[in-house]
Design a protein around this motif. Sequence first.
Motif, PDB file in Angstrom:
ATOM      1  N   THR A 358      41.874  50.887  35.947  1.00 64.08           N
ATOM      2  CA  THR A 358      41.727  50.392  34.578  1.00 64.08           C
ATOM      3  C   THR A 358      42.191  48.954  34.455  1.00 64.08           C
ATOM      4  O   THR A 358      41.524  48.131  33.812  1.00 64.08           O
ATOM      5  CB  THR A 358      42.516  51.290  33.608  1.00 64.08           C
ATOM      6  OG1 THR A 358      42.057  52.636  33.729  1.00 64.08           O
ATOM      7  CG2 THR A 358      42.336  50.823  32.176  1.00 64.08           C
ATOM      8  N   VAL A 359      43.330  48.627  35.045  1.00 65.51           N
ATOM      9  CA  VAL A 359      43.872  47.274  34.939  1.00 65.51           C
ATOM     10  C   VAL A 359      42.907  46.258  35.546  1.00 65.51           C
ATOM     11  O   VAL A 359      42.604  45.208  34.939  1.00 65.51           O
ATOM     12  CB  VAL A 359      45.258  47.190  35.619  1.00 65.51           C
ATOM     13  CG1 VAL A 359      45.719  45.736  35.722  1.00 65.51           C
ATOM     14  CG2 VAL A 359      46.275  48.012  34.845  1.00 65.51           C
ATOM     15  N   MET A 360      42.392  46.553  36.728  1.00 62.45           N
ATOM     16  CA  MET A 360      41.503  45.601  37.401  1.00 62.45           C
ATOM     17  C   MET A 360      40.178  45.433  36.659  1.00 62.45           C
ATOM     18  O   MET A 360      39.725  44.304  36.411  1.00 62.45           O
ATOM     19  CB  MET A 360      41.246  46.055  38.844  1.00 62.45           C
ATOM     20  CG  MET A 360      42.418  45.834  39.774  1.00 62.45           C
ATOM     21  SD  MET A 360      42.011  46.141  41.518  1.00 62.45           S
ATOM     22  CE  MET A 360      42.009  47.942  41.540  1.00 62.45           C
ATOM     23  N   VAL A 361      39.560  46.543  36.297  1.00 65.32           N
ATOM     24  CA  VAL A 361      38.244  46.461  35.652  1.00 65.32           C
ATOM     25  C   VAL A 361      38.356  45.863  34.250  1.00 65.32           C
ATOM     26  O   VAL A 361      37.505  45.084  33.827  1.00 65.32           O
ATOM     27  CB  VAL A 361      37.574  47.847  35.607  1.00 65.32           C
ATOM     28  CG1 VAL A 361      36.202  47.754  34.934  1.00 65.32           C
ATOM     29  CG2 VAL A 361      37.424  48.420  37.003  1.00 65.32           C
ATOM     30  N   LEU A 362      39.423  46.205  33.535  1.00 66.34           N
ATOM     31  CA  LEU A 362      39.603  45.675  32.182  1.00 66.34           C
ATOM     32  C   LEU A 362      39.824  44.160  32.222  1.00 66.34           C
ATOM     33  O   LEU A 362      39.299  43.423  31.359  1.00 66.34           O
ATOM     34  CB  LEU A 362      40.789  46.363  31.507  1.00 66.34           C
ATOM     35  CG  LEU A 362      40.885  46.254  29.985  1.00 66.34           C
ATOM     36  CD1 LEU A 362      39.629  46.803  29.320  1.00 66.34           C
ATOM     37  CD2 LEU A 362      42.107  47.005  29.488  1.00 66.34           C
ATOM     38  N   ALA A 363      40.568  43.675  33.216  1.00 67.54           N
ATOM     39  CA  ALA A 363      40.777  42.230  33.352  1.00 67.54           C
ATOM     40  C   ALA A 363      39.464  41.512  33.641  1.00 67.54           C
ATOM     41  O   ALA A 363      39.176  40.446  33.067  1.00 67.54           O
ATOM     42  CB  ALA A 363      41.799  41.952  34.455  1.00 67.54           C
ATOM     43  N   ILE A 364      38.664  42.111  34.521  1.00 71.49           N
ATOM     44  CA  ILE A 364      37.359  41.517  34.844  1.00 71.49           C
ATOM     45  C   ILE A 364      36.447  41.540  33.618  1.00 71.49           C
ATOM     46  O   ILE A 364      35.758  40.554  33.322  1.00 71.49           O
ATOM     47  CB  ILE A 364      36.715  42.272  36.020  1.00 71.49           C
ATOM     48  CG1 ILE A 364      37.510  42.029  37.302  1.00 71.49           C
ATOM     49  CG2 ILE A 364      35.248  41.870  36.201  1.00 71.49           C
ATOM     50  CD1 ILE A 364      37.109  42.916  38.460  1.00 71.49           C
ATOM     51  N   ALA A 365      36.444  42.660  32.900  1.00 74.19           N
ATOM     52  CA  ALA A 365      35.602  42.788  31.707  1.00 74.19           C
ATOM     53  C   ALA A 365      35.987  41.745  30.658  1.00 74.19           C
ATOM     54  O   ALA A 365      35.105  41.120  30.039  1.00 74.19           O
ATOM     55  CB  ALA A 365      35.725  44.194  31.133  1.00 74.19           C
ATOM     56  N   TYR A 366      37.283  41.562  30.463  1.00 77.80           N
ATOM     57  CA  TYR A 366      37.738  40.589  29.465  1.00 77.80           C
ATOM     58  C   TYR A 366      37.258  39.182  29.825  1.00 77.80           C
ATOM     59  O   TYR A 366      36.676  38.473  28.989  1.00 77.80           O
ATOM     60  CB  TYR A 366      39.268  40.621  29.367  1.00 77.80           C
ATOM     61  CG  TYR A 366      39.823  39.567  28.435  1.00 77.80           C
ATOM     62  CD1 TYR A 366      39.813  39.772  27.061  1.00 77.80           C
ATOM     63  CD2 TYR A 366      40.338  38.366  28.931  1.00 77.80           C
ATOM     64  CE1 TYR A 366      40.312  38.799  26.193  1.00 77.80           C
ATOM     65  CE2 TYR A 366      40.827  37.389  28.075  1.00 77.80           C
ATOM     66  CZ  TYR A 366      40.811  37.619  26.712  1.00 77.80           C
ATOM     67  OH  TYR A 366      41.286  36.660  25.862  1.00 77.80           O
ATOM     68  N   GLY A 367      37.486  38.786  31.068  1.00 75.21           N
ATOM     69  CA  GLY A 367      37.071  37.448  31.491  1.00 75.21           C
ATOM     70  C   GLY A 367      35.563  37.252  31.400  1.00 75.21           C
ATOM     71  O   GLY A 367      35.083  36.200  30.948  1.00 75.21           O
ATOM     72  N   TRP A 368      34.811  38.277  31.780  1.00 75.86           N
ATOM     73  CA  TRP A 368      33.349  38.191  31.771  1.00 75.86           C
ATOM     74  C   TRP A 368      32.811  38.079  30.345  1.00 75.86           C
ATOM     75  O   TRP A 368      31.938  37.246  30.062  1.00 75.86           O
ATOM     76  CB  TRP A 368      32.772  39.405  32.477  1.00 75.86           C
ATOM     77  CG  TRP A 368      31.268  39.496  32.431  1.00 75.86           C
ATOM     78  CD1 TRP A 368      30.517  40.289  31.615  1.00 75.86           C
ATOM     79  CD2 TRP A 368      30.343  38.761  33.237  1.00 75.86           C
ATOM     80  NE1 TRP A 368      29.185  40.113  31.856  1.00 75.86           N
ATOM     81  CE2 TRP A 368      29.038  39.177  32.853  1.00 75.86           C
ATOM     82  CE3 TRP A 368      30.470  37.803  34.245  1.00 75.86           C
ATOM     83  CZ2 TRP A 368      27.884  38.668  33.436  1.00 75.86           C
ATOM     84  CZ3 TRP A 368      29.318  37.284  34.829  1.00 75.86           C
ATOM     85  CH2 TRP A 368      28.055  37.723  34.432  1.00 75.86           C
TER      86      TRP A 368
END
Length: 374
Positions: A358-368
Amino acid sequence: MNRATIAIAGSAAVLALGLLSLSEAWAAIDPTTIVFLFSTMVVNAYLSYSGFFQLALFYLTRLTTSPFGLLVTLTFGSGLLSAVFLNDTIAIVFTPLTIALAQSLKLNPIPYLLALAAATNLGSVATLTGNPQNILVGSFSGISYLFFAQVMSPIALVGLAIQLGLLWWMYPEVRSLQPQTYCPTFRWRIHRPLLRKTLVVSVAMLAAFIVGLPLAQSAYVAAALLLITRRIKPQRVLKDVDWGVLVLFAGLFILTRSLQNLNVLNGVANWANHPASLTLLVTGLSNLISNVPAVLLLQTFVAPDDTQSWMLLAAGSTLAGNLTLFGAVANLITAEAAAAQGYPLSFWTHLKFGVPLTVMVLAIAYGWIVWQVP
């Protein structure tokens, strides 16, 4: 009490206290969301009765029988299907079949069940029809189906790849590329005439979404066309509609309107005005009160034309479902079915996998999203 009963009791209390009149409560219910959700449930029920989901899993497993190959096909296959159809449906249908498949290959089902639960959540972030909270976002924001998919699909694909890497690292037994001896232990019935009709109607419905026709009306027409059939009694299909979820949504709409009238949520407004704090807020609330209530509460602070915030609301509420075992209904469906088969999926087993994912994908989603949707 279950969630639907809590929503009924809460909305009844609102009426009893005079916070809303009956006509105001009825007006608070968003018809677009209810019709859209009901219609997709009907379409999914017909796909299930026709044998589509079982057939899809069968063809996926024909691609490979190695432990890692199976993990790859299950991850991306269930993720893709969850993007097109409601993720909870995929979890319900695929969980017993995944357990039976793992047993027939003499494999530990736990990593494959984790893959299934997480992939249904990750895949569903890609489209407006992937899960109930995305349906809410589509109803409130007016974002087109195609634009939403263009922004969110890369997040889903990257998330599925990260999930695959985590399970490869956590479970050494899934790394093997050696084919396993496969003895099918599950059977199903394919209703070919119904399957053909359902696929034609479903493809037409998706085409209507893509060209920009109204989502709820398109889905409703598709559901009506499927209900007009001699192949299966409509009452059987209507019994499979999750009426409790529809009641839950209706009750939550009423409760949310009463909170607006009481100005209870004014303190949240400052948090919702910044992309980062909005993402953290919806992630936390989704695990505290579930993702659908979280979206309903926070949508009141998002302007209809604030596309970035709507995208963050959809991504945060969906991706938060992988954080804990209780974060998404798909997780609980998978865990309960696995426990019934003698394979307990504990809270801590899921947490060790869910937190880093969750932490990794959520960080990527936010930046994207911040980059793609200024």
